[in-house]
Design a protein around this motif. Structure first.
Motif, mmCIF file in Angstrom:
data_model
loop_
_atom_site.group_PDB
_atom_site.id
_atom_site.type_symbol
_atom_site.label_atom_id
_atom_site.label_comp_id
_atom_site.label_asym_id
_atom_site.label_seq_id
_atom_site.Cartn_x
_atom_site.Cartn_y
_atom_site.Cartn_z
ATOM 1 N N SER A 20 0.926 -1.085 0.090
ATOM 2 C CA SER A 20 0.245 0.003 0.311
ATOM 3 C C SER A 20 0.921 0.990 -0.068
ATOM 4 C CB SER A 20 -1.114 -0.099 1.022
ATOM 5 O OG SER A 20 -0.395 -0.043 2.366
ATOM 6 N N ALA A 21 2.029 0.835 -0.112
ATOM 7 C CA ALA A 21 2.822 2.270 -0.502
ATOM 8 C C ALA A 21 2.954 3.002 -1.335
ATOM 9 C CB ALA A 21 4.561 1.944 0.323
ATOM 10 N N TYR A 22 2.328 2.908 -2.439
ATOM 11 C CA TYR A 22 2.071 1.913 -3.551
ATOM 12 C C TYR A 22 1.114 2.945 -4.230
ATOM 13 C CZ TYR A 22 6.639 -0.244 -4.020
ATOM 14 O OH TYR A 22 7.734 -0.511 -3.254
ATOM 15 N N ASN A 23 0.977 3.621 -5.314
ATOM 16 C CA ASN A 23 -0.282 4.012 -6.018
ATOM 17 C C ASN A 23 -0.798 3.754 -7.577
ATOM 18 O OD1 ASN A 23 0.136 6.464 -6.462
ATOM 19 N ND2 ASN A 23 -0.376 7.262 -4.278
ATOM 20 N N CYS A 24 -1.327 3.435 -7.379
ATOM 21 C CA CYS A 24 -1.875 3.625 -9.633
ATOM 22 C C CYS A 24 -1.566 5.470 -9.355
ATOM 23 C CB CYS A 24 -3.250 3.163 -9.366
ATOM 24 S SG CYS A 24 -2.686 1.480 -9.256
ATOM 25 N N SER A 25 -0.168 6.043 -9.890
ATOM 26 C CA SER A 25 -0.487 6.931 -9.699
ATOM 27 C C SER A 25 0.051 6.638 -11.627
ATOM 28 C CB SER A 25 0.949 7.980 -9.472
ATOM 29 O OG SER A 25 2.300 7.446 -9.989
ATOM 30 N N ALA A 26 0.839 8.243 -12.141
ATOM 31 C CA ALA A 26 0.967 8.573 -13.179
ATOM 32 C C ALA A 26 2.519 8.052 -14.140
ATOM 33 C CB ALA A 26 1.354 9.788 -13.234
ATOM 34 N N TYR A 41 4.074 -4.100 -8.182
ATOM 35 C CA TYR A 41 2.488 -3.594 -7.460
ATOM 36 C C TYR A 41 1.890 -3.100 -9.522
ATOM 37 C CZ TYR A 41 -1.124 -0.852 -5.147
ATOM 38 O OH TYR A 41 -2.319 -0.125 -5.144
ATOM 39 N N HIS A 42 2.692 -2.139 -9.573
ATOM 40 C CA HIS A 42 1.633 -1.416 -10.831
ATOM 41 C C HIS A 42 1.713 -2.190 -12.226
ATOM 42 C CE1 HIS A 42 2.480 2.512 -10.067
ATOM 43 N NE2 HIS A 42 3.066 2.653 -9.295
ATOM 44 N N LEU A 43 2.232 -3.622 -12.368
ATOM 45 C CA LEU A 43 1.035 -4.454 -12.572
ATOM 46 C C LEU A 43 0.398 -5.437 -12.322
ATOM 47 C CD1 LEU A 43 1.877 -6.467 -15.782
ATOM 48 C CD2 LEU A 43 3.475 -8.000 -14.213
ATOM 49 N N ASN A 44 0.210 -6.026 -11.507
ATOM 50 C CA ASN A 44 -0.570 -6.374 -10.793
ATOM 51 C C ASN A 44 -1.874 -5.567 -10.318
ATOM 52 O OD1 ASN A 44 1.015 -9.046 -11.601
ATOM 53 N ND2 ASN A 44 2.144 -8.894 -9.682
ATOM 54 N N GLU A 45 -1.482 -4.499 -9.749
ATOM 55 C CA GLU A 45 -2.950 -3.811 -9.187
ATOM 56 C C GLU A 45 -3.585 -2.914 -9.676
ATOM 57 O OE1 GLU A 45 -4.572 -5.222 -6.190
ATOM 58 O OE2 GLU A 45 -2.706 -6.870 -5.867
ATOM 59 N N CYS A 46 -2.359 -2.085 -11.020
ATOM 60 C CA CYS A 46 -2.458 -1.299 -11.428
ATOM 61 C C CYS A 46 -3.211 -1.165 -12.883
ATOM 62 C CB CYS A 46 -1.804 -0.623 -11.623
ATOM 63 S SG CYS A 46 -1.253 0.076 -10.088
ATOM 64 N N ASN A 48 -0.938 -1.412 -15.184
ATOM 65 C CA ASN A 48 0.125 -1.757 -16.265
ATOM 66 C C ASN A 48 0.612 -2.529 -17.117
ATOM 67 O OD1 ASN A 48 1.684 0.326 -17.612
ATOM 68 N ND2 ASN A 48 2.187 1.047 -15.828
ATOM 69 N N GLY A 49 0.335 -3.488 -17.560
ATOM 70 C CA GLY A 49 0.598 -4.096 -19.447
ATOM 71 C C GLY A 49 2.287 -3.390 -19.624
ATOM 72 N N ARG A 50 2.337 -2.170 -19.857
ATOM 73 C CA ARG A 50 3.115 -2.107 -20.280
ATOM 74 C C ARG A 50 4.174 -2.418 -19.763
ATOM 75 N NH1 ARG A 50 2.680 4.354 -22.214
ATOM 76 N NH2 ARG A 50 0.551 3.980 -23.396
ATOM 77 N N LEU A 51 4.817 -2.676 -18.569
ATOM 78 C CA LEU A 51 5.541 -3.153 -17.671
ATOM 79 C C LEU A 51 6.517 -4.141 -18.183
ATOM 80 C CD1 LEU A 51 4.590 -1.452 -14.242
ATOM 81 C CD2 LEU A 51 6.156 -0.676 -15.854
ATOM 82 N N PRO A 59 7.453 -7.928 -14.612
ATOM 83 C CA PRO A 59 7.344 -6.266 -15.174
ATOM 84 C C PRO A 59 8.911 -6.216 -14.680
ATOM 85 C CG PRO A 59 7.020 -6.497 -12.853
ATOM 86 C CD PRO A 59 6.880 -8.305 -13.009
ATOM 87 N N CYS A 60 9.686 -5.678 -15.679
ATOM 88 C CA CYS A 60 10.770 -4.578 -15.729
ATOM 89 C C CYS A 60 11.497 -5.329 -15.233
ATOM 90 C CB CYS A 60 11.479 -3.516 -14.540
ATOM 91 S SG CYS A 60 9.328 -2.157 -15.229
#
Length: 65
Positions: A20-26, A41-46, A48-51, A59-60
């Motif tokens: 939760s320290a992360y959020n689906c920001s820009a 987190y950005h891949l799984n929760e947000c 963001n498949g680009r990662l 991801p990455c």
């Protein structure tokens, strides 16, 4: 009559996970990620498949070797 203990009620702070320290920001690119955990987190929760450019679920690749 038997006594039953009620399950403890978790507060919002207790229910919060470490991610939760992360959020689906820009943030949208691997270069903007500070860690593999953040990229996951950005891949799984947000979503963001680009990662995950090669579609292997990691991801990455440069961060998450």
């Amino acid at each position: 009559m038997t006594s039953q203990k009620a399950a403890p009620i978790k507060t919002a702070a207790q229910a919060t996970s470490s991610s939760s320290a992360y959020n689906c920001s820009a943030k949208k690119t691997c270069g903007q990620m500070a860690s593999c955990e953040e990229a996951q987190y950005h891949l799984n929760e947000c979503g963001n498949g680009r990662l995950d450019s090669n579609g292997d679920g990691v991801p990455c690749e440069s961060l998450c070797r």
